[in-house]
Design an enzyme around this catalytic site. Structure first.
Site, short mmCIF file in Angstrom:
data_model
loop_
_atom_site.label_atom_id
_atom_site.label_comp_id
_atom_site.label_asym_id
_atom_site.label_seq_id
_atom_site.Cartn_x
_atom_site.Cartn_y
_atom_site.Cartn_z
N THR A 147 110.96 8.28 66.77
CA THR A 147 110.03 8.54 67.86
C THR A 147 109.13 7.32 68.03
OG1 THR A 147 110.00 10.90 67.36
CG2 THR A 147 108.21 10.05 68.73
N ALA A 191 116.89 13.42 78.96
CA ALA A 191 115.69 12.71 79.39
C ALA A 191 115.80 11.22 79.13
CB ALA A 191 114.46 13.29 78.66
N ASP A 192 116.32 10.84 77.96
CA ASP A 192 116.41 9.42 77.62
C ASP A 192 117.34 8.68 78.55
OD1 ASP A 192 118.50 10.96 76.59
OD2 ASP A 192 118.79 9.69 74.82
N GLU A 239 108.37 8.30 73.37
CA GLU A 239 109.82 8.39 73.59
C GLU A 239 110.44 8.88 72.29
OE1 GLU A 239 113.81 7.66 73.28
OE2 GLU A 239 112.65 5.97 72.52
N GLN A 240 110.94 10.11 72.32
CA GLN A 240 111.46 10.74 71.11
C GLN A 240 112.97 10.90 71.18
OE1 GLN A 240 110.56 14.99 70.07
NE2 GLN A 240 109.64 14.03 68.26
N GLY A 241 113.64 10.23 70.24
CA GLY A 241 115.06 10.40 70.09
C GLY A 241 115.35 11.30 68.90
N ASN A 242 116.62 11.50 68.61
CA ASN A 242 116.97 12.36 67.49
C ASN A 242 116.62 11.75 66.14
OD1 ASN A 242 118.43 14.78 68.65
ND2 ASN A 242 119.57 13.15 69.64
#
EC number: 2.7.1.33
Length: 260
Positions: free
Chosen positions: A13, A109-110, A7-10
């Protein structure tokens, strides 16, 4: 099945491993869009080995990313070192929920994964608040559909902008101040950031409920959400596991469809 969920956020990750029964490991790294698959695997393999795990034991991968330029490297991580084609939210992963907004392709996506994770546990309709680089407020219908929401700057982003734009304002830690009206610069900034975001949450939750004319259960998640616990009655539940729960459920749904 051993699933690697990414799960990769800004900002961060998360890498998590599920053994078919429970989550057995979770790690976080700073998001760097230029990090290659080889760099990821060196870092990850060291952490896995500390828990007696190896890449050969992984046989599935699901990826949720809001950083498009990173997807190439994350896909290569799965293809090259797990020898599997990953499920990617927004591309080849079927969510099993309706996206009721004007342009469904624009839904992050998140936000979609959170909607799935929340609807598995809480009775809708829901407001899902995710406090990360951005603070998002998303409405999930009683049937689990994603019905849109609100995007505001995240608390860390606002604090950083305040420091960078005003020469005399220092960089401060985010924490709940002892009183509303600050009597020094740091106290005044902490109050503005902390209580300002509480007021943002309370105001927007109230306006969403008024506009929709119905009562909604409010669920908060994200790295900063725990700071607000006990500070407002507008949030009904704090749930740090929404995203990985949603990823696991989406993987399960896709695996089930493949076997039908």
């Amino acid at each position: 099945m051993m699933l690697l969920a990414i799960e990769q956020g800004n900002t961060n990750t998360m890498f998590a491993i599920h053994d078919g029964q429970s989550w057995i490991a979770q790690w976080r790294a700073a998001t760097e869009s230029t990090r290659t698959a080889d760099e990821y695997v060196v870092w990850l393999s060291q952490l896995m080995s500390m828990q007696g795990l190896g890449f050969r034991s992984l046989d599935a991968c699901i990826i949720s990313s809001v950083v498009p330029q990173s997807l190439f490297n994350l896909r290569n991580l799965s293809r090259r070192y797990l020898n599997v084609e990953p499920l990617v939210i927004g591309e080849n992963a079927r969510l099993g929920v309706d996206i009721r907004i004007d342009k469904p392709s624009e839904a992050g996506a998140d936000r979609l994964v959170n909607a799935v994770g929340a609807s598995m546990v809480y009775r809708g309709p829901l407001i899902v608040i995710d406090s990360g680089t951005a603070t998002t407020f998303d409405v999930v219908a009683a049937d689990g559909a994603f019905e849109g929401g609100i995007i505001a700057p995240g608390i860390n982003l606002s604090m950083q902008a305040l420091h960078e734009a005003a020469a005399k304002l220092p960089r401060i830690a985010i924490q709940r101040p002892g009183k509303i009206v600050g009597t020094d610069t740091v106290g005044a900034m902490q109050s503005g950031v902390f209580w300002g975001y509480i007021s943002l949450i309370e105001g927007l939750v109230s306006r969403i409920k008024e506009e929709r004319g119905e009562d909604l259960t409010v669920v908060a998640t994200g790295g900063v959400a725990s700071l607000f616990e006990g500070a407002t009655d507008s949030i009904d539940h704090f749930d740090p596991d929404l995203t990985i729960r949603g990823l696991l459920e989406i993987h399960r749904r896709n695996t089930h469809l493949e076997t039908e």
